[in-house]
Design a protein around this motif. Structure first.
Motif, PDB file in Angstrom:
ATOM      1  N   LEU A   1       0.838  -1.212   0.000  1.00 30.04           N
ATOM      2  CA  LEU A   1       0.000   0.000   0.000  1.00 30.04           C
ATOM      3  C   LEU A   1       0.865   1.251   0.000  1.00 30.04           C
ATOM      4  CD1 LEU A   1      -2.947  -0.821   2.427  1.00 30.04           C
ATOM      5  CD2 LEU A   1      -3.045  -0.427  -0.034  1.00 30.04           C
ATOM      6  N   GLU A   2       1.956   1.193   0.768  1.00 33.14           N
ATOM      7  CA  GLU A   2       2.843   2.346   0.827  1.00 33.14           C
ATOM      8  C   GLU A   2       3.467   2.615  -0.548  1.00 33.14           C
ATOM      9  OE1 GLU A   2       6.214   2.795   3.985  1.00 33.14           O
ATOM     10  OE2 GLU A   2       4.249   2.429   4.882  1.00 33.14           O
ATOM     11  N   VAL A   3       3.917   1.543  -1.192  1.00 32.59           N
ATOM     12  CA  VAL A   3       4.556   1.688  -2.502  1.00 32.59           C
ATOM     13  C   VAL A   3       3.543   2.165  -3.552  1.00 32.59           C
ATOM     14  CG1 VAL A   3       5.674   0.431  -4.382  1.00 32.59           C
ATOM     15  CG2 VAL A   3       6.360   0.018  -2.021  1.00 32.59           C
ATOM     16  N   MET A   4       2.288   1.696  -3.433  1.00 32.69           N
ATOM     17  CA  MET A   4       1.295   2.017  -4.460  1.00 32.69           C
ATOM     18  C   MET A   4       0.977   3.505  -4.537  1.00 32.69           C
ATOM     19  SD  MET A   4      -1.098  -1.309  -4.004  1.00 32.69           S
ATOM     20  CE  MET A   4      -2.508  -0.828  -4.948  1.00 32.69           C
ATOM     21  N   ARG A   5       1.299   4.242  -3.461  1.00 31.89           N
ATOM     22  CA  ARG A   5       1.037   5.688  -3.499  1.00 31.89           C
ATOM     23  C   ARG A   5       2.165   6.444  -4.185  1.00 31.89           C
ATOM     24  NH1 ARG A   5       1.081   7.735   1.970  1.00 31.89           N
ATOM     25  NH2 ARG A   5       2.615   6.140   2.067  1.00 31.89           N
TER      26      ARG A   5
END
Lengths: 314, 324
Positions: free
Chosen positions: A204-208
C-alpha cells in the motif's frame, strides 16, 4: 560488493563463535549432573567420580570449551549420553525432516502471504481486503499447536484424508509428503498471517508512490503493475520479516514435531533437554543458532540484490 | 486531439474541477497555469482517465475521436501511452528505482508494441538519442539514482514517447529542475511536439515557462478556467483580475527589475491577497470573489459566463460584461 561480503562474513563468524561460548556457558551453569543422569540415582559415589573424570567434567571450563570447539571443528560433537551414539550421526539423521518442515513452511508462507497481501492491497478497502485482514487476524491469534490439533481433528480424524501424525520415512516419498502436509500447514497459518499483513501495508505504501502512477499512466495491465513494479519495491520489509520468521519457524518445529510425533531435530532437542544430554543439547542449540544467523546473513545479501541503491552504500 | 466540454470532478461536497471546456488540436501546444490548488493537476489526470477512485467525474471527454466519458478503466488503459501520455513533476520519484533505465523504456515497447528484446533495445537507443541523452548505450544499464534530474526527466520523456502518443501532458515538468536545465527541457518538448505533430498540454505555475512552451494558454482558478487565448496576447494584456494578479506577482521577467517608487525605494512585489480557499469554501459565483481587487457586489453570488473577446480570447469576469 566484495568488501561488503567480506565484512559480513567476518561478522557472521564472530557471531557464531559468540553463540558457542554462550551455549557452552549456559549448559555448564545449568544445574544437573550428567554423570548422575547417566548412571541413575542409585549409582555409587566411586562410579560417579570415575564417570565425571572420563567425561572430563573435572577439567576447568576453558579447557573443556577448547576441547569441545576443537572436536566440533572436526565434526565430532561428542557422544549422546541418552542415545549412546555420536551426536553428529543423530543430528544428520534427523535434520532432513526438520529442514523439510521449515523450508516447506517458509515456501508456503511466502507464496500464500504474497498472494493474499498483494491481493488485499490491490483491493484496498474493498471486501477482498477486509476478508484477508479478518482471516489474518484470526491466524495471528491462533497458537500453532492449537491450529495443529484442529487440523488433525478435521483432516485426519473427521475427513481421514491425511495421517494424524508419525513419519513413515523417506523410502516412500508420497507417504512422507502426506505426513508433512498437516505439520507444514500448522506452521504456515500463523506465519503467513503475519507476513500477509506486512506485505499488504508495504505494498500500500509503494502504491502511493510516483513511479506506480507512471506505470499506470503507461497503461500497463494491473497485474503487471502489482507484480513487476509494486512487489519488488515492497520487498525489503517483507524479506526482513521472512528472515525473522525463519527463526521462529525453526523453534516452531519443536512444538509441531511433538504434536505430530515427527522424529526431527525439534523433538530431539526437547528430549535431550529432558534427559540432561549435554553434548546433544549443546550441539543442537548451536546448530539452531547457526541456521538463524545464516538466514540473517542471506537476508542482508538479498537486500543488496534487491535494491541497487544499497550496493553503493554497502 | 482531445476535447473536454463541461468536465467537472467532484469529491463529496467539493468540486476540484467545475465545467472545464477546452480542446487541443494535433501539433498544438496549450499551457495551463494557476496556483497550487487551482485544479490544474486534476485536469491533467482527468485527461488520462486517472482521477482518484473517490472522485466523481462528469462531462464529455473526446480523445482522438473517441468519446471517453464514463469509459471503464480498461478502455482508458488502452488509450494511455498509445494516445495520451503524461510526464510528471518529480523525475526522481517518477522512475522505478529498481529498474535499469533501459528496462524502464523498453517495457512499453515489449508490452504494448510487441517488439522483441533486441528491437526494443534498438528503439530505446533511438529514443534516448531523440531526447538528447548522451552516451545512450551506457545509460541503458544505469539506475535512476545514478543520473541527474534533467537526465531523468529526459528518460521520462523518452518513456512517454515509446508508443507515439498523439497527446503529451506535461504536469510541472520543469518545477523540480534547475533553471537552465528547465529551459533545455522546455526547448526539447517544443521541438518534439512540432516534429512529431503531437499535441502538448503544458501544466505549470511558472508563467515564464508557459510563455516559452505554448501557443495558447488557459488560466485556472478554483477548478475553473477563468481566462484563455493566445499565450502572447493573454500575457501581454490580461483581462481577468486573477490573471493580472498572477502576472503582477512575478519577480521581474525578461530583464525588468522590481520597480522603484517615486522616492526611489524598492517596491514590494505585489501579491494576490489571501490564498486559494479550500474547495468546499469557494464562493458559488465567481470563484475569485473575496480575493479580487475590483470585485462587484454580485460577484460572489452570480457566476460569470466566459466573455468572448477578439482573437479567440475569453475571460470569465463580470467586469467585462459590464463593458469596463
Amino acid at each position: 560488493m566484495g568488501y561488503f561480503l567480506l565484512r559480513r562474513t567476518v561478522g557472521f563468524l564472530a557471531t557464531v563463535l559468540t553463540i558457542t561460548m554462550v551455549v557452552f556457558a549456559v549448559m555448564n551453569i545449568l544445574p544437573g549432573d550428567p554423570a548422575l543422569t547417566i548412571l541413575g540415582i542409585d549409582a555409587s559415589e566411586q562410579a560417579l567420580a570415575a564417570l565425571r573424570a572420563q567425561l572430563g567434567l573435572n577439567d576447568p571450563v576453558l579447557v573443556r570449551y577448547a576441547a569441545w570447539i576443537g572436536d566440533a571443528l572436526t565434526g565430532d560433537f561428542g557422544t549422546s549420553h541418552s542415545y549412546r551414539v555420536p551426536v553428529s550421526e543423530l543430528v544428520l539423521e534427523r535434520m532432513p525432516l526438520t529442514l523439510s518442515l521449515a523450508i516447506g513452511g517458509m515456501v508456503a508462507t511466502v507464496l500464500l502471504a504474497l498472494v493474499l497481501g498483494i491481493g488485499a492491497a490491490a483491493n484496498h478497502r474493498k471486501s477482498g481486503d477486509w476478508g484477508v485482514m479478518f482471516l489474518s487476524q484470526i491466524g495471528i491469534a491462533v497458537p500453532s499447536f492449537w491450529a495443529a490439533m484442529l487440523l488433525v481433528l478435521l483432516f485426519a480424524v473427521h475427513l481421514q484424508w491425511l495421517p494424524p501424525g508419525g513419519f513413515p520415512g523417506w523410502s516412500d516419498p508420497v507417504a512422507a509428503v502426506r505426513a508433512l502436509i498437516l505439520p507444514v500447514a500448522a506452521l504456515t497459518i500463523v506465519q503467513a498471517a503475519v507476513l500477509a499483513r506486512v506485505t499488504r501495508s508495504s505494498a500500500l505504501e509503494v502504491m502511493r508512490l510516483d513511479y506506480v502512477r507512471t506505470a499506470r499512466a503507461m497503461g500497463y495491465p494491473r497485474q503487471r503493475i502489482l507484480w513487476r513494479h509494486v512487489l519488488p519495491n515492497a520487498l525489503v520489509p517483507i524479506v526482513t520479516i521472512v528472515g525473522l520468521q525463519f527463526a521462529s519457524l525453526i523453534t516452531g518445529t519443536i512444538v509441531i514435531e511433538n504434536v505430530f510425533y515427527l522424529p526431527g531435530l525439534g523433538r530431539l532437542v526437547f528430549q535431550a533437554i529432558a534427559n540432561r544430554d549435554l553434548p546433544l543439547v549443546q550441539a543442537l542449540v548451536t546448530l539452531f543458532a547457526v541456521i538463524v544467523v545464516t538466514v540473517n546473513f542471506l537476508v542482508d545479501v538479498i537486500y543488496v540484490m534487491i535494491d541497487p541503491r544499497l550496493k553503493a552504500r554497502a | 486531439m482531445i476535447a473536454l466540454s463541461d468536465v467537472s470532478v467532484g469529491f463529496d461536497g467539493a468540486r476540484a474541477l467545475r465545467d472545464v471546456t477546452l480542446s487541443v488540436a494535433r501539433g498544438e501546444r496549450l499551457g495551463i497555469v494557476g496556483e497550487s490548488g487551482s485544479g490544474k493537476s486534476m485536469l491533467g489526470l482527468a485527461m488520462m482517465g486517472m482521477v482518484p477512485d473517490a472522485a466523481r467525474i462528469a462531462g464529455e471527454i473526446v480523445l482522438d475521436g473517441t468519446a471517453m466519458s464514463g469509459a471503464p478503466e480498461r478502455v482508458w488503459r488502452r488509450a494511455r501511452a498509445r494516445k495520451v501520455a503524461m510526464i510528471f513533476q518529480e523525475p526522481m520519484a517518477a522512475l522505478n528505482p529498481l529498474q535499469r533505465l533501459g528496462e524502464t523504456v523498453m517495457e512499453p515497447l515489449l508490452v504494448h508494441q510487441g517488439l522483441g528484446r533486441s528491437a526494443a533495445r534498438a528503439r530505446t537507443l533511438e529514443l534516448f538519442d531523440e531526447v538528447g541523452i548522451p552516451d545512450p548505450e551506457a545509460r541503458l544499464r544505469q539506475y535512476p539514482h545514478e543520473i541527474s534530474g534533467g537526465q531523468r526527466q529526459r528518460v521520462l520523456i523518452a518513456l512517454s514517447l515509446t508508443c507515439d502518443p498523439a497527446l503529451l501532458i506535461a504536469d510541472e515538468p520543469t518545477t523540480a529542475l534547475d533553471a537552465h536545465v528547465a529551459l533545455r527541457i522546455i526547448e526539447l518538448l517544443v521541438r518534439l511536439a512540432d516534429k512529431r505533430r503531437m499535441a502538448l498540454v503544458f501544466i505549470s505555475h511558472d508563467l515564464a515557462a508557459v510563455a516559452r512552451a505554448t501557443e495558447r494558454i488557459a488560466v485556472m482558478y478554483g477548478g475553473e478556467i477563468v481566462e484563455g487565448g493566445p499565450t502572447p496576447a493573454v500575457l501581454a494584456a490580461p483581462r481577468h483580475p486573477y490573471t493580472r494578479g498572477l502576472l503582477g506577482a512575478r519577480p521581474g521577467i525578461g530583464g525588468q527589475t522590481p520597480g522603484r517608487d517615486a522616492d526611489g525605494r524598492r517596491k514590494r512585489l505585489p501579491t494576490i491577497p489571501g490564498s486559494v480557499p479550500p474547495l468546499s469554501l469557494l464562493p458559488a459565483g465567481c470563484r475569485f470573489a473575496g480575493r479580487c481587487a475590483v470585485e462587484l457586489s454580485h460577484c460572489a453570488a452570480v457566476r460569470p459566463e466566459p466573455y468572448r473577446l477578439p482573437d479567440g480570447r475569453f475571460a470569465a469576469c463580470h467586469l467585462l460584461g459590464a463593458g469596463t
